[in-house]
Design an enzyme around this catalytic site. Structure first.
Site, PDB file in Angstrom:
ATOM      1  N   PRO A 275       0.812  -1.220   0.000  1.00  0.00           N
ATOM      2  CA  PRO A 275       0.000   0.000   0.000  1.00  0.00           C
ATOM      3  C   PRO A 275       0.840   1.262   0.000  1.00  0.00           C
ATOM      4  O   PRO A 275       1.911   1.291   0.615  1.00  0.00           O
ATOM      5  CB  PRO A 275      -0.783  -0.115   1.312  1.00  0.00           C
ATOM      6  N   ARG A 277      -0.912   4.855  -1.136  1.00  0.00           N
ATOM      7  CA  ARG A 277      -1.890   5.924  -0.910  1.00  0.00           C
ATOM      8  C   ARG A 277      -2.633   5.778   0.421  1.00  0.00           C
ATOM      9  O   ARG A 277      -2.851   6.763   1.115  1.00  0.00           O
ATOM     10  CB  ARG A 277      -2.900   5.900  -2.059  1.00  0.00           C
ATOM     11  N   CYS A 345       1.550  28.869 -16.235  1.00  0.00           N
ATOM     12  CA  CYS A 345       1.043  29.325 -17.527  1.00  0.00           C
ATOM     13  C   CYS A 345       0.413  28.190 -18.325  1.00  0.00           C
ATOM     14  O   CYS A 345       0.925  27.831 -19.396  1.00  0.00           O
ATOM     15  CB  CYS A 345       2.177  29.967 -18.304  1.00  0.00           C
ATOM     16  N   TYR A 374       1.209  10.941  -3.596  1.00  0.00           N
ATOM     17  CA  TYR A 374       1.311  11.399  -4.988  1.00  0.00           C
ATOM     18  C   TYR A 374       1.137  12.921  -5.094  1.00  0.00           C
ATOM     19  O   TYR A 374       0.607  13.423  -6.076  1.00  0.00           O
ATOM     20  CB  TYR A 374       0.318  10.645  -5.882  1.00  0.00           C
TER      21      TYR A 374
HETATM   22  N1  LLP Z   1       2.690  -1.583  -6.064  1.00  0.00           N
HETATM   23  C1  LLP Z   1       2.904  -1.297  -7.357  1.00  0.00           C
HETATM   24  C2  LLP Z   1       3.573  -2.273  -8.208  1.00  0.00           C
HETATM   25  C3  LLP Z   1       2.484  -0.063  -7.861  1.00  0.00           C
HETATM   26  O1  LLP Z   1       2.713   0.217  -9.143  1.00  0.00           O
HETATM   27  C4  LLP Z   1       1.837   0.866  -7.020  1.00  0.00           C
HETATM   28  C5  LLP Z   1       1.398   2.162  -7.538  1.00  0.00           C
HETATM   29  C6  LLP Z   1       1.650   0.522  -5.671  1.00  0.00           C
HETATM   30  C7  LLP Z   1       2.085  -0.712  -5.233  1.00  0.00           C
HETATM   31  C8  LLP Z   1       0.997   1.435  -4.689  1.00  0.00           C
HETATM   32  O2  LLP Z   1      -0.291   1.758  -5.043  1.00  0.00           O
HETATM   33  P1  LLP Z   1      -1.261   2.560  -4.031  1.00  0.00           P
HETATM   34  O3  LLP Z   1      -1.455   1.711  -2.809  1.00  0.00           O
HETATM   35  O4  LLP Z   1      -0.583   3.819  -3.664  1.00  0.00           O
HETATM   36  O5  LLP Z   1      -2.492   2.792  -4.802  1.00  0.00           O
HETATM   37  N2  LLP Z   1      -0.065   8.735  -9.328  1.00  0.00           N
HETATM   38  C9  LLP Z   1      -1.306   8.038  -9.201  1.00  0.00           C
HETATM   39  C10 LLP Z   1      -1.151   6.676  -8.595  1.00  0.00           C
HETATM   40  C11 LLP Z   1      -0.161   5.804  -9.335  1.00  0.00           C
HETATM   41  C12 LLP Z   1       0.056   4.490  -8.707  1.00  0.00           C
HETATM   42  C13 LLP Z   1       1.213   3.784  -9.314  1.00  0.00           C
HETATM   43  N3  LLP Z   1       1.506   2.536  -8.738  1.00  0.00           N
HETATM   44  C14 LLP Z   1      -2.272   8.913  -8.422  1.00  0.00           C
HETATM   45  O6  LLP Z   1      -1.900  10.015  -8.011  1.00  0.00           O
HETATM   46  O7  LLP Z   1      -3.428   8.546  -8.242  1.00  0.00           O
END
Ligand code: LLP
Length: 697
Positions: A275, A277, A345, A374
């Site tokens: 995790p 986010r 801009c 993020y």
């Molecule tokens: N594991 C892998 C292989 C991943 O690619 C990611 C996120 C995570 C874990 C963690 O995911 P989370 O638990 O944070 O959802 N920039 C985007 C989110 C991109 C996520 C990329 N990979 C946003 O701001 O929503």
């Protein structure tokens, strides 16, 4: 988001009044709650307790070292996706044995670094990647554990940019490709298939996509078992969604556990989670100030000091973030439909569009909520906007955990090729930043001159070395680009003459380059006396490889008028004449040294003069330095000269401690022949005294 609540009409982060904070910290800035990070992490850990998972925090969500350290201390592992994240994870205290490396395009260099650090597991995504890993593991003669990331072709129903487990996405392999690769890897004696990995997307708010993909994956795991491939770990990735809007709830972790636990328990597999986010998202806000309010024909714009470079989620994904006034709105306050936008801009630079918000005035502060994940990690310095400060709150206390970048940071890595332009100074009448450093009592003004701000080192030294009319220093060290080493240093004495090399200066410039991020702990630089390599030992101790001593000439008789004396000559980068005395404090330095320094025997270059008292396991030394034309508190090349001569005359062995008036130095060397020495190192302190800037015209 209980850690961010109104108290008596003001928005607080834990026990800290955000409005008060804006008086101390320039907006915009990111603000995080310590409590919330811990609570979120523990919620996951406790909800999954019956499966005792390894929770690997996904650094990409927010890789601030302090925030990561909070999690490493809680026992978390790390999910990384680059060599840079590996570096930061290790700095933040994550055990390498809890680090997993994901990513569809890992480079050879970062693969090698991760294998060398003995990380727990690679989640590999292609045959090509496996070949590279196998080749490097073989070369390093190291064992490597891997999982294969499979693409279960499941729609997690989230934004299409953050969907990763559908067959049209670039991630993972399909089941038949994965099976073929597992069989291939099984033949390797270096790489061991230990697990299977999925990560179907991010911001997933229902458990069903996890359930569906897990069912598919476990069926595949069973099939692999029949084929003789037993996997121990199942890594279900991250993606746990949070609530960005009141009407849209977060993923219910307990529900997720309830529906997936039976599947995993049946397979008797160990669980890994990644995790990002869920841990950081609602633990952070972006605090920004309203600069202007502008009414146009069809819209009202609230123009704030944060921009899309600081928080790109709304522009990139159309993401929704709640926006709160730092001063609590009254119940009966009027609402207005506004666009909240930044100063960049681009029309895509917005945080909210057509949003109904309590009336907002110029000069007030807003908090853009749920931006702990993020947010900063996706920020940039677009429009030459220095990246923001990050602040951590715990109870009533707060700390700056990342300083706002300066304008200098914006140009830190830029290089203007000197031969591209005429010799005209780049900037007239501008500020020149410098660092004052000290090594064993020798002090230096250091200038990073990669941008060629400074044209004449000699004039600079003459002007600024004097202690009453300048900055005050024994010399000036000017750092420039080099094609032969990490950088080049020019050394000027306070009389404007250029020196080939200086041992104490070498430590200072090495430490400077490390502190400014120009090199890592190890590096090398070019001097007139050749290339010098170094290693930063810990906080302030630096070990520098010195040039091999040469031109050794023992027992030279010098006649100085009526007197005559005997000493030893050698060159340790610069010329030295070493004299042994019974009591260092009584050495007739003022009388003898200037006469030796200009003695006809040493013309035209002259020589430095070292007086040395041989003690038990230690030398005591005082030096008269050429160029300074007086006694200095310490001299690095002099310490080496004294140590080498003491070996030849008194058979003292390496390492030899040399005590000077400025501090203690250690000299290391190897004997390579009768009067030959190699691998000479000088170790001692080198500290920053202060930084400043001066006007150059
Ligand atoms: N594991 C892998 C292989 C991943 O690619 C990611 C996120 C995570 C874990 C963690 O995911 P989370 O638990 O944070 O959802 N920039 C985007 C989110 C991109 C996520 C990329 N990979 C946003 O701001 O929503």
């Amino acid at each position: 988001m209980e850690e961010f609540q109104y108290q008596k009409g003001k928005l607080f982060c834990e026990g800290v009044d955000i409005q008060n904070l804006t008086r101390r910290i320039e907006t915009p800035f990111y603000l995080y709650s310590y409590r919330k990070i811990i609570d979120n992490f523990r919620e996951i850990k406790n909800s999954f307790a019956l499966l005792s998972p390894l929770v690997c925090y996904s650094l990409k969500a927010n890789d601030n070292l302090t925030l990561c350290r909070i999690l490493s201390e809680e026992g978390a592992g790390a999910d990384i996706v680059s060599g840079g994240e590996l570096y930061k994870a290790l700095l933040a205290g994550f055990s390498p044995h809890k680090i997993i490396f994901a990513g569809v395009g890992k480079g050879e260099k970062e693969i090698k670094e991760a294998i060398e650090e003995d990380i727990f597991m690679f989640n590999i995504e292609s045959e090509g990647e496996w070949e590279v890993i196998e080749r490097i593991a073989r070369r390093l003669n190291k064992g490597v554990k891997i999982s294969i990331r499979v693409n279960p072709d499941i729609d997690p129903e989230t934004h299409r940019y953050i969907t990763t487990g559908k067959k049209e996405n670039k991630f993972g392999l399909n089941f038949s490709q994965a099976e073929k690769l597992y069989k291939e890897i099984k033949k390797s004696d270096k790489v061991e298939p230990r697990g299977i990995h999925i990560h179907i997307g991010s911001q997933i708010t229902t458990p069903y996509p996890y359930f569906q993909s897990l069912k598919k994956v476990l069926k595949f795991v069973r099939h692999l078992q029949e084929e003789g491939i037993d996997l121990e770990y199942i890594d279900i990735g991250g993606g746990f969604g949070i609530s960005y809007e009141e009407t849209k709830p977060a993923l219910k972790i307990k529900e997720l556990v309830e529906i997936i636990a039976p599947l995993i328990q049946k397979m008797e597999m160990k669980l890994i989670l990644e995790p990002g986010r869920y841990i950081m998202g609602n633990a952070g806000v972006l605090v920004t100030r309203v600069r202007y309010k502008k009414r146009m024909e069809s819209k009202t714009f609230i123009i704030v000091d944060a921009g899309m470079n600081d928080l790109i989620r709304p522009s990139l994904y159309g993401a929704y973030h709640r926006i709160k006034k730092v001063k609590e709105p009254q119940n009966d306050s009027i609402e207005e439909i506004v666009d909240v936008v930044g100063p960049i801009c681009e029309s895509g630079d917005f945080f909210a569009q057509e949003r109904s918000l309590p009336k907002i005035e110029e000069g007030e502060y807003l908090a853009i909520m749920d931006t702990g994940a993020y947010g900063f990690s996706m920020s940039s310095s677009y429009n030459a906007r220095p990246r923001l400060a990050e602040i951590l709150v715990k109870d009533k206390r707060w700390w700056i955990i990342r300083e706002r970048e300066s304008y200098q940071d914006l140009v830190r890595k830029e290089i203007i090729p000197q031969d591209l332009f005429s010799n005209r100074p780049l900037m007239q009448n501008s500020y020149l930043p410098f660092t004052k450093m000290e090594g064993s009592g020798n002090d230096f003004i250091i200038v990073d001159n990669r941008l060629s701000l400074l044209q004449n080192g000699r004039e600079f030294a003459l002007k600024f070395c004097p202690r009453k009319k300048g900055i005050g220093a024994d010399g000036v060290l000017i750092l420039k680009e080099s094609s032969k080493a990490d950088f080049k240093v020019q050394i000027f004495n306070s009389d404007g003459s250029e020196a080939e090399m200086c041992g104490n200066g070498a430590r200072c410039i090495a430490h400077f380059a490390y502190l400014k991020g120009i090199t890592g702990r190890r590096g090398s630089f070019e001097t007139l006396a050749g290339i010098i390599s170094y290693e930063i030992q810990n906080e302030n101790r630096v070990k520098v490889k010195m040039s091999d001593p040469h031109s050794i000439s023992l027992n030279i008789a010098l006649s100085l008028g009526k007197e005559s004396l005997r000493g030893h000559y050698l060159n340790t980068g610069v010329p030295h004449f070493v004299l042994f005395v019974p009591k260092i404090e009584e050495a007739p330095l003022e009388d003898l040294a200037p006469r030796i320094r200009y003695h006809s025997k040493f013309k035209p270059a002259g020589t430095n003069v070292d007086f040395v008292e041989v003690g038990k396991n230690i030398l005591r030394m005082r030096t008269y330095e050429r160029g300074v034309e007086g006694e200095t508190l310490a001299c690095g090349t002099g310490a080496v000269a004294s140590a080498i001569i003491s070996n030849l005359i008194y058979s003292l062995d390496s390492p030899i401690k040399v005590r000077t008036r400025g501090g203690e130095l250690s000299v290391y060397f190897e004997k390579a022949g009768k009067e030959k020495f190699a691998n000479v190192f000088l170790e001692g302190e080198a500290e920053v005294v202060y930084e400043g800037k001066i006007t150059i015209r």
